[in-house]
Design a protein around this motif. Structure first.
Motif, short mmCIF file in Angstrom:
data_model
loop_
_atom_site.label_atom_id
_atom_site.label_comp_id
_atom_site.label_asym_id
_atom_site.label_seq_id
_atom_site.Cartn_x
_atom_site.Cartn_y
_atom_site.Cartn_z
N ILE A 81 -1.45 25.76 14.53
CA ILE A 81 -1.50 26.85 13.47
C ILE A 81 -0.32 26.66 12.76
N ARG A 82 -0.49 26.46 11.52
CA ARG A 82 0.44 26.25 10.35
C ARG A 82 0.65 27.66 9.89
N PRO A 83 2.27 28.30 9.59
CA PRO A 83 2.49 29.47 8.90
C PRO A 83 2.20 29.41 7.34
N ARG A 84 2.06 30.23 7.00
CA ARG A 84 1.75 30.95 5.53
C ARG A 84 2.87 31.39 4.86
N THR A 92 6.02 35.64 6.33
CA THR A 92 5.40 34.32 6.78
C THR A 92 4.41 34.74 8.05
N TRP A 94 1.33 33.74 10.86
CA TRP A 94 0.79 32.62 11.33
C TRP A 94 -0.46 33.20 11.92
N LEU A 96 -3.35 33.87 14.47
CA LEU A 96 -3.50 33.23 15.84
C LEU A 96 -4.75 33.08 16.43
N ALA A 105 -2.30 38.29 14.53
CA ALA A 105 -1.34 37.38 13.70
C ALA A 105 0.04 37.81 14.00
N LYS A 106 1.09 36.39 14.03
CA LYS A 106 2.28 36.69 14.17
C LYS A 106 3.00 36.93 12.90
#
Length: 189
Positions: A81-84, A92, A94, A96, A105-106
């Motif tokens: 899982i790559r952050p945007r 930012t 992630w 999930l 989402a984190k």
């Protein structure tokens, strides 16, 4: 990375057998639940018989799973899982989960909450979040609520709302329905 048909076929057969064994069922028990003969089910599990769509549907139902889960790809790129990062909004994210409907989402929020009522948004549904670190300012109608580390909030999103960081970055874990995902997790145009 792509997965060839032979690898996927073997993976589906392994999933069927693994789910059956995990449930503590014999071949006879699963066969009875999906209206197949035990020998047919055995040949399906071992790769000595092609799996028909009607059989796969019946097996999935008996195992309490879906066709999608039985045949989903095992590609390695699906696990990272790559952050945007949305610099304009100071967020930012992630994502999930990949299931439609509800999004988990984190989020790391660095921008303070907006100052004006014009920046508050409404959309159908409900939002839920818990603060993992820092303090989040939740603007909810005419209220300004500080939600601190370890606390959670849940509210109707038909109430004008917005949120932002308070005295430094805040990290949250949020659950959003489709409308909340579109409002909070998509870059603004």
């Amino acid at each position: 990375m792509t997965q060839d048909d032979g690898e996927l076929d073997a993976l589906v057969r392994m999933r069927i057998r693994s789910l059956r064994v995990a449930m503590g069922w014999s071949l006879d028990e699963l066969a009875a639940r999906c209206y197949l003969s035990p020998s047919t089910l055995s040949r399906i599990e071992t790769g000595h018989r092609r799996i028909g769509l009607d059989q796969l549907t019946s097996i999935a139902r008996a195992l309490g799973t879906t066709l999608d889960q039985l045949v989903e790809s095992a590609a390695a790129d699906d696990v990272v899982i790559r952050p945007r990062h949305d610099a304009e909004r100071g967020v930012t994210m992630w994502m999930l989960n990949r299931e439609p409907g509800v999004t988990v989402a984190k989020m790391r929020i660095t921008r303070p909450a907006p100052a004006g009522a014009a920046d508050l948004k409404v959309h159908p549904g409900r939002d839920w979040f818990t603060v993992l670190s820092g303090t989040l300012v939740l603007l909810l109608g005419d209220r300004r609520i500080l939600v601190e580390t370890g606390q959670a909030a849940e509210f109707s999103t038909m109430i004008p709302h917005a949120f932002g960081a308070h005295d430094g970055p805040a990290e949250i874990l949020g659950i959003f329905d489709h409308n909340g995902e579109r409002t909070h997790l998509r870059p603004h145009d």
